[in-house]
Design a protein around this motif. Structure first.
Motif, PDB file in Angstrom:
ATOM      1  N   GLU A   1      21.419  -3.553  27.571  1.00 23.25           N
ATOM      2  CA  GLU A   1      21.818  -2.317  26.902  1.00 23.25           C
ATOM      3  C   GLU A   1      21.311  -1.149  27.755  1.00 23.25           C
ATOM      4  O   GLU A   1      20.110  -1.053  28.011  1.00 23.25           O
ATOM      5  CB  GLU A   1      21.169  -2.287  25.511  1.00 23.25           C
ATOM      6  CG  GLU A   1      21.721  -1.258  24.572  1.00 23.25           C
ATOM      7  CD  GLU A   1      23.069  -1.617  23.984  1.00 23.25           C
ATOM      8  OE1 GLU A   1      23.371  -2.808  23.838  1.00 23.25           O
ATOM      9  OE2 GLU A   1      23.835  -0.670  23.693  1.00 23.25           O
TER      10      GLU A   1
ATOM     11  N   LYS B   1      25.969  -3.072  28.763  1.00 26.67           N
ATOM     12  CA  LYS B   1      26.522  -2.572  27.495  1.00 26.67           C
ATOM     13  C   LYS B   1      25.954  -1.185  27.241  1.00 26.67           C
ATOM     14  O   LYS B   1      24.966  -0.795  27.855  1.00 26.67           O
ATOM     15  CB  LYS B   1      26.127  -3.505  26.349  1.00 26.67           C
ATOM     16  CG  LYS B   1      26.862  -4.834  26.381  1.00 26.67           C
ATOM     17  CD  LYS B   1      26.398  -5.724  25.270  1.00 26.67           C
ATOM     18  CE  LYS B   1      27.121  -7.055  25.343  1.00 26.67           C
ATOM     19  NZ  LYS B   1      26.519  -8.021  24.424  1.00 26.67           N
ATOM     20  N   GLY B   2      26.556  -0.502  26.305  1.00 27.47           N
ATOM     21  CA  GLY B   2      26.074   0.844  25.971  1.00 27.47           C
ATOM     22  C   GLY B   2      26.883   1.892  26.702  1.00 27.47           C
ATOM     23  O   GLY B   2      28.083   2.061  26.444  1.00 27.47           O
TER      24      GLY B   2
ATOM     25  N   LYS C   1      30.542  -0.499  30.094  1.00 22.79           N
ATOM     26  CA  LYS C   1      30.788  -1.889  29.697  1.00 22.79           C
ATOM     27  C   LYS C   1      31.424  -2.594  30.891  1.00 22.79           C
ATOM     28  O   LYS C   1      32.618  -2.466  31.139  1.00 22.79           O
ATOM     29  CB  LYS C   1      31.698  -1.945  28.478  1.00 22.79           C
ATOM     30  CG  LYS C   1      30.990  -1.572  27.198  1.00 22.79           C
ATOM     31  CD  LYS C   1      31.912  -1.611  26.014  1.00 22.79           C
ATOM     32  CE  LYS C   1      31.195  -1.199  24.747  1.00 22.79           C
ATOM     33  NZ  LYS C   1      30.676   0.187  24.803  1.00 22.79           N
TER      34      LYS C   1
END
Lengths: 138, 210
Positions: B6, B62-63, B66
């Motif tokens: 993330e 992610k975050g 992507k």
């Protein structure tokens, strides 16, 4: 026989200050395991040799030991009961200048357990606090 | 193996901002590749450390972004304990990438039992393979390695589709006899030679003579 340079430009050097951490010689490069200094200090040639002998006696013919430091600095002292003045003393011994993070010794060709035992024996002889480190691939 | 990470986008860059981020438990990172724009990112230190611990070369970001990315380079602090920066390069599963893979010794070496020393000469080997087939390690089988023998790069078993990027004749592992050190010189020099001292002294003597 203790290590010392073959040729030097000056016989005596100023004491200096050990500032900052090691930015070079701070990774295990030749072996798989190493002994890393956590404190700054001078490592006398006799101590480097004592560590090497302690490790070799444990390893015998197995594995390989790499000494990563060399005593480049001459340390002078003046005799006891000497009057003030008369200049700087004579070189007494040679020492390696160690910064926090410097790898002092490395071991290859042995298991981790054996390396831990070997480097622990060696660590007892060091004048600075040290820790066991492994080689990192990334 | 791939971990998910993330991450958040970094609005400001530079060493001072990076230092501030590290104090907050984040690791500054950068994402580039595929001809797209560079994206400065930051990821939690624990997550980055966990991904390294798991041996992940490919991570799913992610975050803020992507994409799947290859860990191209990592910078560590002086003691090699905490990551201080990560370079990610965008990859898709079918992309061919250049990576360095560590070499692992497998088997019991008969040469070692016979008194030889097994030394791993090449710790890592550069290969080209698809991003989804990066091996964790390459195994060097030392089960038949005798004293005086060596395993070369071409003896290693590569994963399917992988290509070597180093000389195939380079030695990876060797088994040699222990070197018997010659007796140390009896007359050990007490002091090292001082460069240029003799010449200077001679010069002084000549001046004094005049």
């Amino acid at each position: 026989m203790a290590l010392m340079p073959k040729r030097v430009k000056h016989r005596k050097s100023q004491r200096g200050r050990i500032r900052g951490d090691a930015t070079r010689g701070n990774r295990v490069v030749f072996g798989e395991f190493g002994l890393q200094a956590e404190q700054p200090g001078w490592l006398p040639a006799a101590t480097i040799e004592a560590g090497r002998i302690a490790a070799q006696q444990y390893l015998r013919t197995e594995g390989r030991l790499f000494v990563r430091v060399f005593p480049h600095k001459s340390i002078t002292s003046i005799p006891l009961e000497t009057r003030m003045g008369k200049g700087k003393g004579e070189p007494e011994y040679w020492a390696a200048v160690v910064k926090p993070g410097t790898i002092l010794y490395e071991i290859a060709g042995v298991t981790e357990e054996a390396a831990r035992v070997c480097l622990a024996r060696l660590a007892h002889k060091m004048p600075v606090r040290v820790r066991f480190v492994k080689r990192r691939s990334m | 193996m791939s971990d998910s990470l993330e991450c958040v986008a970094r609005t400001s860059t530079g060493s001072r901002e990076s230092r501030r981020l590290r104090r907050q438990g984040m690791v500054p990172a950068i994402l580039y590749g595929h001809g797209e724009a560079c994206v400065p990112l930051a990821a939690p230190r624990e997550a980055v450390a966990a991904a390294v611990r798991h041996g992940s070369r490919i991570v799913e970001l992610k975050g803020a972004v992507k994409t799947s990315a290859l860990v191209r380079e990592m910078q560590w602090d002086t003691f090699g304990v905490e990551p201080i920066h990560v370079d990610f390069v965008r990859v898709s599963a079918s992309d061919r990438v250049h990576v360095k893979v560590p070499i692992d010794l497998k088997g019991e070496c008969p040469g070692q039992r016979a008194g030889g020393i097994v030394s791993l000469v090449l710790h890592e080997i550069a290969i080209e393979c698809t991003a989804d087939a990066i091996p964790d390690k390459l195994h060097a089988m030392v089960g038949h390695l005798e004293v005086g023998g060596a395993i070369k790069v071409h003896d290693l078993e590569l994963p399917k589709g992988a290509k070597l990027l180093v000389d195939a004749d380079e030695v990876v592992v060797s088994c040699t006899k222990p070197i018997e050190k010659a007796a140390e010189a009896a007359a050990a020099t007490a002091e090292p030679e001082v460069i240029g001292r003799k010449a200077a002294e001679e010069g002084e003597k000549a001046e004094a003579g005049e």
